[in-house]
Design a protein around this motif. Structure first.
Motif, mmCIF file in Angstrom:
data_model
loop_
_atom_site.group_PDB
_atom_site.id
_atom_site.type_symbol
_atom_site.label_atom_id
_atom_site.label_comp_id
_atom_site.label_asym_id
_atom_site.label_seq_id
_atom_site.Cartn_x
_atom_site.Cartn_y
_atom_site.Cartn_z
ATOM 1 N N ALA A 36 22.552 8.640 19.945
ATOM 2 C CA ALA A 36 21.493 7.993 20.726
ATOM 3 C C ALA A 36 21.504 6.490 20.508
ATOM 4 O O ALA A 36 21.322 5.712 21.450
ATOM 5 N N ALA A 37 21.703 6.060 19.263
ATOM 6 C CA ALA A 37 21.738 4.622 18.964
ATOM 7 C C ALA A 37 22.862 3.934 19.718
ATOM 8 O O ALA A 37 22.676 2.853 20.299
ATOM 9 N N LEU A 38 24.033 4.547 19.737
ATOM 10 C CA LEU A 38 25.181 3.947 20.426
ATOM 11 C C LEU A 38 24.963 3.936 21.930
ATOM 12 O O LEU A 38 25.357 2.983 22.621
ATOM 13 N N ARG A 39 24.331 4.992 22.447
ATOM 14 C CA ARG A 39 24.049 5.047 23.885
ATOM 15 C C ARG A 39 23.229 3.840 24.314
ATOM 16 O O ARG A 39 23.539 3.176 25.308
ATOM 17 N N PHE A 40 22.162 3.542 23.573
ATOM 18 C CA PHE A 40 21.284 2.451 23.977
ATOM 19 C C PHE A 40 21.896 1.091 23.667
ATOM 20 O O PHE A 40 21.613 0.113 24.361
ATOM 21 N N ALA A 41 22.743 1.036 22.647
ATOM 22 C CA ALA A 41 23.434 -0.225 22.376
ATOM 23 C C ALA A 41 24.347 -0.584 23.544
ATOM 24 O O ALA A 41 24.390 -1.745 23.986
ATOM 25 N N LEU A 42 25.061 0.404 24.077
ATOM 26 C CA LEU A 42 25.937 0.141 25.218
ATOM 27 C C LEU A 42 25.137 -0.109 26.494
ATOM 28 O O LEU A 42 25.573 -0.879 27.358
ATOM 29 N N ALA A 43 23.976 0.546 26.621
ATOM 30 C CA ALA A 43 23.134 0.307 27.795
ATOM 31 C C ALA A 43 22.631 -1.135 27.826
ATOM 32 O O ALA A 43 22.422 -1.705 28.900
ATOM 33 N N PRO A 46 26.966 -5.286 27.755
ATOM 34 C CA PRO A 46 26.647 -6.721 27.813
ATOM 35 C C PRO A 46 25.604 -7.066 28.878
ATOM 36 O O PRO A 46 25.393 -8.248 29.153
ATOM 37 N N ALA A 47 24.972 -6.063 29.492
ATOM 38 C CA ALA A 47 24.102 -6.323 30.646
ATOM 39 C C ALA A 47 22.971 -7.282 30.325
ATOM 40 O O ALA A 47 22.516 -8.038 31.202
ATOM 41 N N VAL A 48 22.511 -7.272 29.065
ATOM 42 C CA VAL A 48 21.368 -8.104 28.709
ATOM 43 C C VAL A 48 21.669 -9.591 28.875
ATOM 44 O O VAL A 48 20.750 -10.404 29.070
ATOM 45 N N TRP A 174 16.720 -4.463 28.748
ATOM 46 C CA TRP A 174 16.163 -5.216 27.627
ATOM 47 C C TRP A 174 15.477 -4.302 26.606
ATOM 48 O O TRP A 174 15.553 -4.548 25.396
ATOM 49 N N SER A 175 14.833 -3.259 27.065
ATOM 50 C CA SER A 175 14.189 -2.331 26.128
ATOM 51 C C SER A 175 15.217 -1.539 25.329
ATOM 52 O O SER A 175 14.911 -1.032 24.245
ATOM 53 N N SER A 176 16.440 -1.439 25.870
ATOM 54 C CA SER A 176 17.492 -0.724 25.141
ATOM 55 C C SER A 176 17.914 -1.460 23.876
ATOM 56 O O SER A 176 18.589 -0.880 23.020
ATOM 57 N N LEU A 177 17.533 -2.730 23.758
ATOM 58 C CA LEU A 177 17.808 -3.470 22.523
ATOM 59 C C LEU A 177 16.912 -3.016 21.370
ATOM 60 O O LEU A 177 17.223 -3.258 20.200
#
Length: 299
Positions: A36-43, A46-48, A174-177
């Motif tokens: 789950a952590a890696l999923r949100f890190a990639l989400a 670099p989009a942020v 941004w919330s994925s950070l």
């Protein structure tokens, strides 16, 4: 809705449905909270760097990130790792629709409609069969975790409403950070630091492909297309198509994992799905029925 938009909506629901199979595969041998952590890190990356921060208070941004990351998906991943089947998880997560209605009634004082109450009744009967009838894998713990995950989804729905007209895609990115670090720490505490680090450093191509699918396709692309379709054609036309998510989830799980549906489990799943149909479409059916001309006028 044009055919192209309809097909795009179906594509999103297909991605979201198949994603439950990908979750099942990704947590097989890897700590669920690390996945789950890696999923949100990639989400987030670099989009942020290319999206402006959404115009919402910082507390809402953090709260939404924790609700979605830790509660909704963190608990879901743990439940699947404990044995909850991908198909059943895809169906039970749709209970968020009922939880959202209940929370809206309690917090926002919105009135529950008869079709919503009827839909909840059918769905909760199905849940009772699933929870107490031994029709699921992973035991009551995994069942309870999925219900809490669905409740977290419902809370995040209310948070999105509080965000007003903010860019939903920017909010998601941004919330994925917010959640990767807490999820990584939780993985170390729950699964142990050695397995967490070994999985992080030793994950193969298949593992990282699954994580990339969840981060980029399921989260960024899925939410991006879905939000754009809602903006162009309205939630009333687009949102009901989310009922296809458990259909694709159940089918993909049956095809890939050969998930069996004995009579009791099939009946429970049917009750939940019928409850969802009544919840989503029942109001329209009732309005159409009430708008019919009197029988005498049709003679």
């Amino acid at each position: 809705m044009p055919l192209r938009a309809f097909l795009l909506a179906l594509l999103v629901t297909f991605i979201w449905g198949v994603n439950f199979v990908v979750i099942k595969l990704s947590v097989d041998g890897a700590p669920p909270l690390l996945v789950a952590a890696l999923r949100f890190a990639l989400a987030a990356l670099p989009a942020v760097f290319f999206l402006k921060r959404p115009a919402v208070p910082l507390r809402l941004l953090i709260g939404y990130g924790l609700t979605v990351g830790l509660v909704q998906f963190g608990l879901l991943y743990v439940a699947v790792e404990l044995g909850m089947s991908a198909g059943l998880a895809s169906l039970l997560m749709q209970l968020q629709a009922f939880f959202t209605a209940l929370l809206s009634a309690a917090v926002l004082r919105e009135r529950l409609q008869p079709n919503q109450i009827g839909g909840m009744t059918l769905a909760f009967l199905g849940m009772l069969l699933i929870g107490l009838g031994g029709t699921h894998q992973g035991g009551l713990l995994s069942f309870g975790l999925v219900l809490l995950a669905a409740l977290g989804w419902a809370v995040s729905n209310l948070q999105v409403r509080q965000a007003g007209n903010a860019d939903v895609i920017s909010l998601v990115v941004w919330s994925s950070l917010v959640s990767p670090v807490p999820l990584f720490i939780g993985s170390g505490l729950l699964s142990g630091w050695t397995p967490t680090v070994q999985a992080l450093l030793g994950g193969g191509l298949g593992f990282w492909a699954a994580v990339a699918f969840m981060g980029y396709f399921n989260t960024v692309l899925g939410f991006g297309l879905w939000s754009r379709l809602i903006q162009q054609y309205g939630a009333a036309r687009v949102a009901p198509l989310s009922l296809m998510v458990p259909v694709f989830g159940l089918l993909s799980s049956a095809l890939y994992f050969h998930e069996a549906f004995p009579p009791l489990k099939a009946l429970a799943a049917l009750l939940v799905f019928l409850g969802l149909l009544l919840h989503v479409f029942g109001g329209r059916w009732l309005s159409a029925w009430q708008a019919r001309p009197p029988l005498s006028s049709r003679r």
